[in-house]
Write a protein that holds these residues in place. Sequence first.
Motif, PDB file in Angstrom:
ATOM      1  N   SER A   2       0.711  -1.161  -0.060  1.00 30.16           N
ATOM      2  CA  SER A   2      -0.008  -0.023   0.020  1.00 30.16           C
ATOM      3  C   SER A   2       0.870   1.119   0.075  1.00 30.16           C
ATOM      4  O   SER A   2       1.795   1.405   0.673  1.00 30.16           O
ATOM      5  CB  SER A   2      -0.992   0.046   1.222  1.00 30.16           C
ATOM      6  N   THR A   4      -0.385   4.438   0.688  1.00 28.28           N
ATOM      7  CA  THR A   4      -0.878   5.302   1.428  1.00 28.28           C
ATOM      8  C   THR A   4      -0.172   5.318   2.596  1.00 28.28           C
ATOM      9  O   THR A   4       0.182   4.303   3.477  1.00 28.28           O
ATOM     10  CB  THR A   4      -2.225   5.346   1.645  1.00 28.28           C
ATOM     11  N   ARG A   5       0.034   6.675   3.136  1.00 31.12           N
ATOM     12  CA  ARG A   5       0.816   6.779   4.590  1.00 31.12           C
ATOM     13  C   ARG A   5       0.065   7.768   5.539  1.00 31.12           C
ATOM     14  O   ARG A   5      -0.401   9.085   5.029  1.00 31.12           O
ATOM     15  CB  ARG A   5       2.187   7.216   4.296  1.00 31.12           C
ATOM     16  N   THR A   6      -0.146   7.560   6.518  1.00 33.38           N
ATOM     17  CA  THR A   6      -0.947   8.492   7.652  1.00 33.38           C
ATOM     18  C   THR A   6       0.027   9.368   7.969  1.00 33.38           C
ATOM     19  O   THR A   6       1.071   9.479   8.321  1.00 33.38           O
ATOM     20  CB  THR A   6      -1.211   7.640   8.986  1.00 33.38           C
ATOM     21  N   ARG A   7      -0.728  10.585   7.699  1.00 35.97           N
ATOM     22  CA  ARG A   7       0.315  12.129   8.002  1.00 35.97           C
ATOM     23  C   ARG A   7      -0.236  12.544   9.391  1.00 35.97           C
ATOM     24  O   ARG A   7      -1.465  12.735   9.729  1.00 35.97           O
ATOM     25  CB  ARG A   7      -0.231  13.006   6.860  1.00 35.97           C
ATOM     26  N   SER A 255       2.977  -2.587   4.251  1.00 36.13           N
ATOM     27  CA  SER A 255       2.378  -1.404   3.868  1.00 36.13           C
ATOM     28  C   SER A 255       3.196  -0.083   4.307  1.00 36.13           C
ATOM     29  O   SER A 255       4.087  -0.355   5.276  1.00 36.13           O
ATOM     30  CB  SER A 255       0.973  -1.126   4.571  1.00 36.13           C
ATOM     31  N   ARG A 256       2.895   1.062   3.550  1.00 38.05           N
ATOM     32  CA  ARG A 256       3.993   2.154   4.104  1.00 38.05           C
ATOM     33  C   ARG A 256       2.960   2.903   5.280  1.00 38.05           C
ATOM     34  O   ARG A 256       3.641   3.449   5.823  1.00 38.05           O
ATOM     35  CB  ARG A 256       3.969   3.025   2.902  1.00 38.05           C
ATOM     36  N   ASP A 257       2.162   2.421   5.564  1.00 39.40           N
ATOM     37  CA  ASP A 257       1.055   3.083   6.595  1.00 39.40           C
ATOM     38  C   ASP A 257       1.372   2.395   7.949  1.00 39.40           C
ATOM     39  O   ASP A 257       1.422   1.341   8.176  1.00 39.40           O
ATOM     40  CB  ASP A 257      -0.473   2.800   6.008  1.00 39.40           C
ATOM     41  N   THR A 258       1.925   3.265   8.860  1.00 42.08           N
ATOM     42  CA  THR A 258       2.120   3.034  10.105  1.00 42.08           C
ATOM     43  C   THR A 258       1.314   2.296  10.928  1.00 42.08           C
ATOM     44  O   THR A 258       1.305   1.500  11.873  1.00 42.08           O
ATOM     45  CB  THR A 258       2.682   4.292  10.964  1.00 42.08           C
ATOM     46  N   ARG A 260      -0.723   0.275   9.877  1.00 39.03           N
ATOM     47  CA  ARG A 260      -0.959  -1.291   9.408  1.00 39.03           C
ATOM     48  C   ARG A 260       0.420  -1.963   9.511  1.00 39.03           C
ATOM     49  O   ARG A 260       0.339  -3.191   9.520  1.00 39.03           O
ATOM     50  CB  ARG A 260      -1.526  -1.147   7.913  1.00 39.03           C
TER      51      ARG A 260
END
Length: 326
Positions: A2, A4-7, A255-258, A260
Motif C-alpha cells: 500500500s 498510502t501513509r497516515t500523516r 504497507s507504508r502506513d504505520t 498497518r
Amino acid sequence: MSETRTRIADILSRDEIRALTERSDWRGGWAVASTWGVLALTFAALAWAQAHLPLWAFALALPLGLAVIAGRQLCLAILQHDAAHGTLFKSKWGNDVLADWLCARPVWNELHKYRPYHLVHHAKTSSAQDPDLSLVAGFPATRVSLARKLARDLFGVTGLKFVLGRVLMDAGVLKWTVANDVQRLPQEGRRWWDYPLCFLGNAAGMLLTNGLLLAALWACGEAWLYGIWALAYVTPFPLFIRIRSMAEHACLEPSRDTLRNTRTTRAGWLARAFVAPIRVNYHIEHHLMASVPYFRLPQLHTLLRQRGLVAEPPSYWQVLALVSGR
C-alpha cells in the motif's frame, strides 16, 4: 505494498504536536538512573541470597535474578534507542554521549552505528529495504517452530551466536547489524593482526564499561556476579528481544502506513518488567511520531483511540498465539 501513509498533521493540531514532543532531562535521567538502580538492587539481592540461603533456595532465586537483569539489559537497549531519536534528553550531549556510555556500550552496542541503521528501519518499515525485516521473517510459524526458537533463546544458543556475531562484526569480518541477516565484508589485503586490532578498536567501549562493572562488583567482594550479568545477556536477553520484535512488526501487512505495518501491544507490569520497558509497547505511536519521548506515548495512544484510528491493542500472549498460528 500500500502506498498510502497516515500523516501526523492530519491527526494532531500544532499545539498537540508541540506538547507531545516536549522532552525532559529529569525524566531521561530518572529512566537511566532507575534502570541501573534496579540492576544494583538485583545484584545485592543475589549476593545476599548466595550468602544466606541454602543452595536449593538460591538455585530457585537465580532464574528470577537472571530474568530481572536481562529485562534491565533490554531497558538499556531501549534507552539507547530513544537517544538515537534524540528524545531521551533535551540536550545533544545527553542523547549522544551520556546515553551511549551508560546505556549502549554496556550491552555491546554503539549509538553512532545504531542511529543511521535504525532510521532506515523507520523510513523503510516492512519493505524489502527494512534492515530489521529478518527479525520477523517466517511468521506466522507453527507452535512447535516457535517453541524451538524460544528454547534456543532461553538455553543460550541464540545468545552465543549473537556474541560470536558481535566479535566478527567488531573484527571487521561481518557488516554491522542488530538483525539476523549475515553479510561478510571483503577481506582482501588484511593481515592476521588486523583482526584483533580492529576488534579492540571497535569493542573498546564495551570492554571499558563492562570492565568498570566487573571492577565495581569485585570491589564489593562479589566478582562472581559479573558472570550472572554475562549469563543473562546470552539467555533471557535474546528471548526478550525476540518477543518484543514479534510484538512490534510480526504478521502485519507490507504497507507504508504505520497504522498497518506496526503494532501497539498491551503491557501489564510483568511485560513492562521484561519485554516492554520504557513504554516501547506503544510502537504504532512511536513509528507515527518518533519525536515523542517515551513518557508521552500513552498520551498519544489515548488521542489515537479517541479519534478512532487504533483499536484496543492485543496482549503479548495474544501476539504469541497469532505468530504461532500457522
